[in-house]
Design a protein around this motif. Structure first.
Motif, short mmCIF file in Angstrom:
data_model
loop_
_atom_site.label_atom_id
_atom_site.label_comp_id
_atom_site.label_asym_id
_atom_site.label_seq_id
_atom_site.Cartn_x
_atom_site.Cartn_y
_atom_site.Cartn_z
N ILE A 246 0.86 -1.18 0.00
CA ILE A 246 0.00 0.00 0.00
C ILE A 246 0.90 1.24 0.00
O ILE A 246 1.70 1.44 0.92
CB ILE A 246 -0.93 0.01 1.23
N MET A 247 0.75 2.06 -1.02
CA MET A 247 1.60 3.23 -1.19
C MET A 247 0.95 4.47 -0.59
O MET A 247 -0.29 4.61 -0.59
CB MET A 247 1.89 3.47 -2.67
N CYS A 248 1.78 5.37 -0.09
CA CYS A 248 1.28 6.61 0.49
C CYS A 248 0.69 7.51 -0.60
O CYS A 248 1.11 7.45 -1.76
CB CYS A 248 2.41 7.35 1.20
N PRO A 249 -0.29 8.36 -0.26
CA PRO A 249 -0.93 9.23 -1.26
C PRO A 249 0.08 10.16 -1.92
O PRO A 249 1.05 10.61 -1.30
CB PRO A 249 -1.96 10.02 -0.43
N LEU A 250 -0.18 10.46 -3.19
CA LEU A 250 0.72 11.31 -3.97
C LEU A 250 0.37 12.78 -3.87
O LEU A 250 1.09 13.62 -4.42
CB LEU A 250 0.71 10.87 -5.43
N CYS A 251 -0.71 13.13 -3.23
CA CYS A 251 -1.04 14.53 -2.97
C CYS A 251 -1.84 14.59 -1.67
O CYS A 251 -2.27 13.56 -1.14
CB CYS A 251 -1.83 15.15 -4.13
N ASP B 3 -5.85 9.27 -2.68
CA ASP B 3 -6.07 8.10 -1.83
C ASP B 3 -4.81 7.24 -1.83
O ASP B 3 -3.87 7.45 -2.59
CB ASP B 3 -7.27 7.31 -2.35
N TYR B 4 -4.81 6.23 -0.94
CA TYR B 4 -3.75 5.23 -0.97
C TYR B 4 -3.89 4.40 -2.24
O TYR B 4 -4.98 4.32 -2.83
CB TYR B 4 -3.85 4.32 0.27
N TRP B 5 -2.84 3.75 -2.63
CA TRP B 5 -2.88 2.96 -3.88
C TRP B 5 -1.91 1.79 -3.78
O TRP B 5 -0.96 1.82 -3.01
CB TRP B 5 -2.56 3.82 -5.09
N ARG B 6 -2.22 0.76 -4.56
CA ARG B 6 -1.37 -0.42 -4.55
C ARG B 6 -0.27 -0.29 -5.62
O ARG B 6 -0.50 0.25 -6.68
CB ARG B 6 -2.19 -1.68 -4.81
N LEU B 7 0.89 -0.81 -5.28
CA LEU B 7 2.05 -0.65 -6.14
C LEU B 7 1.84 -1.30 -7.51
O LEU B 7 2.31 -0.77 -8.53
CB LEU B 7 3.29 -1.25 -5.47
N ASN B 8 1.12 -2.42 -7.57
CA ASN B 8 1.00 -3.11 -8.86
C ASN B 8 0.09 -2.39 -9.85
O ASN B 8 -0.05 -2.84 -10.98
CB ASN B 8 0.55 -4.56 -8.66
N THR B 9 -0.55 -1.27 -9.44
CA THR B 9 -1.31 -0.49 -10.43
C THR B 9 -0.37 0.20 -11.43
O THR B 9 -0.82 0.68 -12.47
CB THR B 9 -2.17 0.58 -9.72
N THR B 10 0.92 0.27 -11.10
CA THR B 10 1.90 0.87 -12.02
C THR B 10 2.66 -0.20 -12.79
O THR B 10 3.77 0.03 -13.26
CB THR B 10 2.89 1.75 -11.25
N ASN C 210 13.01 -3.52 -0.83
CA ASN C 210 14.16 -2.86 -0.20
C ASN C 210 14.21 -1.36 -0.52
O ASN C 210 14.67 -0.57 0.30
CB ASN C 210 15.45 -3.54 -0.67
N SER C 211 13.72 -0.96 -1.72
CA SER C 211 13.82 0.44 -2.14
C SER C 211 12.67 1.29 -1.60
O SER C 211 12.66 2.51 -1.82
CB SER C 211 13.83 0.53 -3.67
N LEU C 212 11.72 0.69 -0.93
CA LEU C 212 10.58 1.43 -0.39
C LEU C 212 10.65 1.48 1.13
O LEU C 212 10.83 0.45 1.79
CB LEU C 212 9.26 0.78 -0.82
N SER C 213 10.51 2.67 1.66
CA SER C 213 10.52 2.84 3.12
C SER C 213 9.09 2.75 3.67
O SER C 213 8.11 2.83 2.92
CB SER C 213 11.15 4.18 3.49
N VAL C 214 8.99 2.62 5.00
CA VAL C 214 7.69 2.43 5.68
C VAL C 214 7.36 3.71 6.46
O VAL C 214 8.22 4.30 7.13
CB VAL C 214 7.74 1.23 6.62
N ARG D 58 3.82 2.78 2.13
CA ARG D 58 5.20 2.78 1.64
C ARG D 58 5.45 4.00 0.76
O ARG D 58 4.54 4.57 0.14
CB ARG D 58 5.45 1.50 0.82
N TYR D 59 6.71 4.39 0.70
CA TYR D 59 7.12 5.49 -0.18
C TYR D 59 8.55 5.24 -0.64
O TYR D 59 9.31 4.51 0.01
CB TYR D 59 6.99 6.84 0.54
N ARG D 60 8.91 5.86 -1.76
CA ARG D 60 10.22 5.60 -2.37
C ARG D 60 11.30 6.45 -1.69
O ARG D 60 11.35 7.66 -1.87
CB ARG D 60 10.17 5.89 -3.86
N ASP D 61 12.17 5.81 -0.92
CA ASP D 61 13.30 6.48 -0.29
C ASP D 61 14.03 5.46 0.56
O ASP D 61 13.56 4.33 0.75
CB ASP D 61 12.83 7.66 0.58
#
Length: 883
Positions: free
Chosen positions: A321-326, A331-338, A749-753, A775-778
């Motif tokens: 589950i990824m953190c919102p982009l704005c 809303d939250y979103w799942r990584l596999n949508t990309t 590993n590339s996504l932080s919590v 999760r977010y990229r960092d």
């Protein structure tokens, strides 16, 4: 013979000899066929004297009509005093019934005088240096080659600067054809640009350009040789038709160019542009093949890419589950949508990216070094070896001469010439600098406005594109990020086109106000201004995506904001490289398509409208000079814009090529078409430009060198900071725990919590969810760490690896660049030998000529004196005659 002296002649078409003119039967027959024969005439009414230049004007009914008429009268009178012959076509004979045409012919005495002044080199002997032989594999290029008679229309000669006192030295078979038409119109324009037309406040007013600016004359142009679609029916050679058949045809896109024909017809300055464009296109073929191979590799390895496989896996990417982009509305979103986005990103972000970035750094070095050799060979073949010191630096602009009130001795020529003190230039330099600075600020502000647009509309796109589908693993390529990138790129391209229109006018105006001394100074100043504007205009958005977007985002709970209003943009979990590719593709391909469409249809539409509007008396003869008058004007800056377009494309191909390996391929396709479009445009849709000499591409070469050096740095930074290669390599060698599949687990590993409870109230999504973390990229510490959300050790490892890669790549490429530059000589050895041979033979031929001339003079004096001299005196005189 002036117009008054020739006005009584019966109009007839080109007649080779005076005897034919007096054949009454033939004259009557020619009068009967006048409409057929005179339509394409490039001669005076006598059919013998060739028209070298044409001036046109109309009766002006405004209050300054008498002043303009007086200026024309004095100008034409002064032209006759220089030796030029003029013939005026009354407006009643013109097709529109209102335009006067002044036809100008340069007789032999004028040509030889100014050929010596301009230092024009002419043939003195057939060259004994053989032309380059074809290589053993040249038969494979047979379809590409032009016939020898087209490629080499004239034999090779040893040449020397023309001297009217040594006319017997030169190979003059026919005075009418000895000087090519390009040299003739260049000589006439030289006279026109320096001919006075009045005196004001004790200072002479000179030059055809000032008369054109004041609308005293409508136009001034040399004639085309004839119709481009049919050969001449007289002994006159129609070079325009030959160029159209062998160069300006789109069906000849695979053929080499007839450079010698181009040079003979349009002059060296236009000729060297097409040589450069052709050479650049040939070199692009190699880069395009390598780039296409890299793209194919990415395409074939797309399905086996471990990163996109994990993102698409419903048990891995589907559970993240990824953190919102704005803030709030997202809303939250799942990584596999990309999933589709990550696969597409792999096309341009794979192992071949590093190889192609290094390859292009070496390619650009080879390109520039081999161009030096090609240019040196061209200087020898076109007699331009000593051109720079002879003319380019010493020729003053007429506008500069007219505006200068002071005079100063030139240390080179030791002659008094116009001088502009520095104190008079400083105010205009200040205005110029201020204008350039303001223009750059406006360009940057337009880029900032595009960024604000992207930040503003992202939330809008997200509000109606994101729904429960984002949490149900619905895979779609058209995500809010993609929608924002595409719309922002298109809007940016529209802004670029609008700003270009205004900055072209502004740059030309401020350069003119600086009052440059020579044509070279004028072109160099304008080139630097225009390129600076265009560089920022076209590349600023790409630099933003490559080096700034996603680099200063912050992290959930502590995001960075632009102007404290808009949250900074984030990159996709697969990286920002695909967004850079999208931006580059839209701007590069959009610019090329718009440019080609504009170059094809603009002259067609304007010429059609102009002919439709002007042709009111279709029963009258539509003469050669009227046909050319109705064509578009190429202008003194026509070639400048062609170079600018090519150099900007070179920037796209080199500066950001690591993100788009197909850029050389698209550039190659465009240039193949561009060569024929430019050829067709010049040959069929534009008036014939005044011939001019040039020994190189000028200041553009320095710009290319600067961009080549900058491209090494930009591509190194793109691979390090925009691509995802370095983080993957660090994980591969330092953090992977799976020996069979080293990249397994890289996405996790590339996504932080981030703990959702730590979201500030003004950023948390409005719709509540049951998730505890997102999760977010960092590379940051988890929430349960004592120094939570601070950068972890892996972040510093990745950063160190990125900096190390930049240093290593730049040093490797620069070592290769300097090594290749040292190994490849600027002037090929065979060209050096040919130059030495020609100089030796030229000196020998002139020496023998002068020696024979001296011997003839002494023989004449000896024969004259011997009749009245003693034996001893005659012997003494005889001993002085050289053997």
């Amino acid at each position: 013979m002036g117009s008054k002296e020739t006005s009584f002649l019966i109009p007839s078409e080109p007649q080779p000899t005076p005897e034919r003119r007096f054949n009454l039967f033939l004259r009557r027959r020619l009068m009967f066929q006048r409409d057929e024969q005179s339509k394409d005439s490039v001669f005076f009414r006598d059919g013998i004297r060739q028209i070298d230049f044409v001036l046109s004007y109309v009766d002006d009914v405004k209050k300054d009509s008498e002043l303009k008429a007086e200026r024309r009268r004095e100008f034409e009178q002064n032209l006759r005093k220089t030796g030029l012959e003029l013939e005026v076509e009354d407006k009643m004979n013109s097709e529109d019934g209102r335009t006067y045409f002044v036809k100008i012919h340069a007789p032999w005495e004028v040509l030889v005088t100014y050929a010596e002044v301009l230092g024009i080199k002419m043939p003195i002997k057939l060259s004994d240096i053989p032309r380059p032989k074809y290589t053993p594999l040249s038969y494979m290029l047979g379809p590409v080659k032009l016939p020898a008679a087209v490629k080499y229309p004239h034999p090779e000669y040893f040449t020397a600067q023309f001297s009217r006192h040594r006319q017997e030295l030169f190979l003059i078979e026919d005075e009418a054809t000895f000087f090519p038409s390009s040299a003739r119109n260049r000589i006439v324009y030289y006279i026109l640009s320096r001919c006075p037309f009045g005196v004001e406040e004790g200072k002479k007013k000179i030059g055809i350009e000032r008369l054109l600016n004041s609308h005293t004359y409508l136009s001034a142009y040399p004639l085309h040789d004839g119709q481009y679609w049919k050969p001449s029916r007289t002994t006159h050679v129609n070079e325009r038709y030959n160029l159209c058949q062998n160069w300006a045809r789109f069906s000849y896109f695979y053929k080499e160019q007839p450079f010698n024909l181009i040079r003979d017809y349009y002059g060296e300055k236009i000729g060297i542009y097409f040589v450069f464009l052709g050479y650049y296109t040939e070199m692009l073929l190699v880069a395009a093949l390598v780039g296409l191979a890299c793209f194919i590799y990415g395409l074939l390895s797309m399905e086996s890419n471990e990163t996109s496989t994990e993102i698409c896996d419903p048990n891995i990417g589907g559970q993240m589950i990824m953190c919102p982009l704005c803030d709030e509305v997202c809303d939250y979103w799942r990584l596999n949508t990309t999933c589709l986005h990550s696969k597409f990103s792999h096309l341009f972000d794979n192992e071949s990216t590093v190889f192609f970035a290094i390859f292009m750094g070496i390619w650009v070095t080879l390109f520039l070094e081999f161009w030096k050799q090609r240019q040196a060979r061209l200087e020898y073949e076109w007699d331009l070896v000593d051109f720079e010191e002879e003319q380019q630096q010493l020729q003053l602009r007429p506008e500069f001469e007219a505006m200068c009130k002071h005079r100063k001795m030139n240390p080179v020529t030791k002659e008094m010439e116009p001088h502009m003190p520095l104190c008079h230039r400083i105010p205009w330099y200040f205005v110029s600098g201020t204008t350039v600075t303001f223009g750059m600020a406006l360009l940057l502000s337009s880029m900032v406005s595009i960024i604000i647009y992207r930040l503003s509309v992202f939330a809008t796109f997200a509000s109606f594109m994101e729904s429960e589908a984002t949490l149900q693993s619905v895979k779609s390529f058209f995500t809010p990020q993609v929608a924002t990138t595409l719309s922002g790129s298109c809007l940016n391209f529209i802004f670029i086109l609008i700003l270009n229109f205004f900055y072209e006018k502004i740059s030309a105006w401020i350069t003119k106000m600086e009052i440059p001394r020579t044509y070279q100074e004028y072109e160099s100043s304008l080139t630097l201004k225009m390129f600076l504007f265009q560089f920022v205009n076209y590349y600023s958005a790409c630099f933003y995506v490559a080096f700034f977007k996603g680099k200063f985002v912050g992290y959930p709970g502590k995001y960075t904001y632009m102007f404290n209003m808009w949250r900074s943009e984030e990159c996709d979990p697969a990286g920002c490289l695909v967004e850079l590719t999208t931006q580059l593709t839209i701007i590069m391909i959009g610019k090329q398509l718009f440019g080609n469409i504009h170059e094809i249809f603009q002259p067609l539409i304007f010429n059609w409208w102009r002919r439709r509007r002007i042709r009111t008396h279709s029963e009258k003869l539509y003469s050669r000079w009227e046909q050319d008058h109705d064509l578009q004007v190429f202008g003194s800056l026509g070639l400048f814009y062609e170079y600018l377009e090519t150099v900007l494309q070179f920037g796209f191909v080199t500066l950001f090529v690591a993100s788009f390996p197909l850029a050389p391929l698209f550039a190659l396709i465009n240039n193949i078409m561009e060569i024929r479009v430019d050829a067709w445009k010049l040959t069929t849709q534009y008036r014939r430009p005044v011939a001019a000499k040039a020994h190189s591409i000028g200041v553009w070469q320095d710009i290319l060198y600067g961009m080549a050096i900058l491209s090494v740095a930009t591509n190194a930074f793109i691979v390090a900071f925009t691509s995802d290669i370095i983080p993957r390599l660090v994980y591969f060698y330092a953090y992977s725990k799976n020996s069979t599949e080293p990249l397994a687990g890289y996405v996790n590993n590339s996504l932080s919590v981030f703990l959702i409870a730590d979201f500030p109230n003004n950023t948390v999504p409005m719709e509540k969810r049951d998730f505890i973390t997102c999760r977010y990229r960092d590379y940051r510490n988890p929430p349960d760490h004592e120094n939570k959300y601070a950068h972890n050790m892996q972040f510093w490892h990745v950063l160190a690896a990125k900096m190390t890669f930049i240093i290593v790549m730049e040093h490797v490429v620069f070592v290769f660049k300097f090594l290749l530059a040292w190994m490849i000589p600027d002037v090929p050895k065979d060209v050096v030998e040919k130059i030495k041979r020609e100089k030796l033979m030229t000196v020998k031929i002139i020496h023998d000529f002068e020696l024979n001339k001296l011997k003839e003079n002494l023989d004449f004096e000896y024969n004259k004196v011997i009749r009245h001299s003693t034996v001893d005196e005659s012997r003494s005189l005889r001993s002085k005659i050289p053997v």
